[in-house]
Design a protein around this motif. Structure first.
Motif, PDB file in Angstrom:
ATOM      1  N   LYS A  54       0.783  -1.256   0.029  1.00  0.00           N
ATOM      2  CA  LYS A  54       0.103   0.028  -0.132  1.00  0.00           C
ATOM      3  C   LYS A  54       1.176   1.245   0.006  1.00  0.00           C
ATOM      4  CE  LYS A  54      -2.565   1.758   3.269  1.00  0.00           C
ATOM      5  NZ  LYS A  54      -2.786   1.234   4.782  1.00  0.00           N
TER       6      LYS A  54
ATOM      7  N   ASP B  25       4.032   1.376  -1.368  1.00  0.00           N
ATOM      8  CA  ASP B  25       4.886   1.528  -2.820  1.00  0.00           C
ATOM      9  C   ASP B  25       3.469   2.245  -3.409  1.00  0.00           C
ATOM     10  OD1 ASP B  25       6.702   0.806  -1.450  1.00  0.00           O
ATOM     11  OD2 ASP B  25       6.265  -0.951  -2.347  1.00  0.00           O
ATOM     12  N   VAL B  26       2.436   2.161  -3.667  1.00  0.00           N
ATOM     13  CA  VAL B  26       1.176   2.425  -3.519  1.00  0.00           C
ATOM     14  C   VAL B  26       1.316   4.052  -4.430  1.00  0.00           C
ATOM     15  CG1 VAL B  26      -0.950   2.199  -5.248  1.00  0.00           C
ATOM     16  CG2 VAL B  26      -0.259   0.153  -4.488  1.00  0.00           C
ATOM     17  N   LYS B  27       1.161   4.390  -2.984  1.00  0.00           N
ATOM     18  CA  LYS B  27       0.878   5.843  -2.457  1.00  0.00           C
ATOM     19  C   LYS B  27       2.503   6.619  -3.049  1.00  0.00           C
ATOM     20  CE  LYS B  27      -2.031   5.574   1.463  1.00  0.00           C
ATOM     21  NZ  LYS B  27      -1.980   5.309   2.784  1.00  0.00           N
TER      22      LYS B  27
ATOM     23  N   ALA C 227       2.414   7.230  -6.766  1.00  0.00           N
ATOM     24  CA  ALA C 227       1.026   7.902  -7.087  1.00  0.00           C
ATOM     25  C   ALA C 227       1.606   9.236  -7.006  1.00  0.00           C
ATOM     26  CB  ALA C 227      -0.596   7.392  -6.240  1.00  0.00           C
TER      27      ALA C 227
END
Length: 57
Positions: free
Chosen positions: A41, A43-45, A48
């Protein structure tokens, strides 16, 4: 990426690593998986935020 967002994401990733390590040490597969999920999570943030920064250029 804003500095405060970067710090929050790094802290979240560190919490995930700690949770994963604790789960591994105690044999708790659920906690270990939640730790990996927290890291993903984060890493995704981060990705983005990088995309947003790239769009500003």
């Amino acid at each position: 990426m804003a500095t405060d967002d970067k710090v929050r994401n790094m802290a979240e990733k560190a919490r995930g690593k700690a949770k994963e390590a604790a789960g591994r040490a105690t044999g708790d597969r659920t906690m270990e998986a939640k730790g990996r999920g927290t890291q993903m999570k984060s890493d995704v943030k981060q990705a983005a935020e990088k995309l947003k920064d790239a769009g500003k250029d």
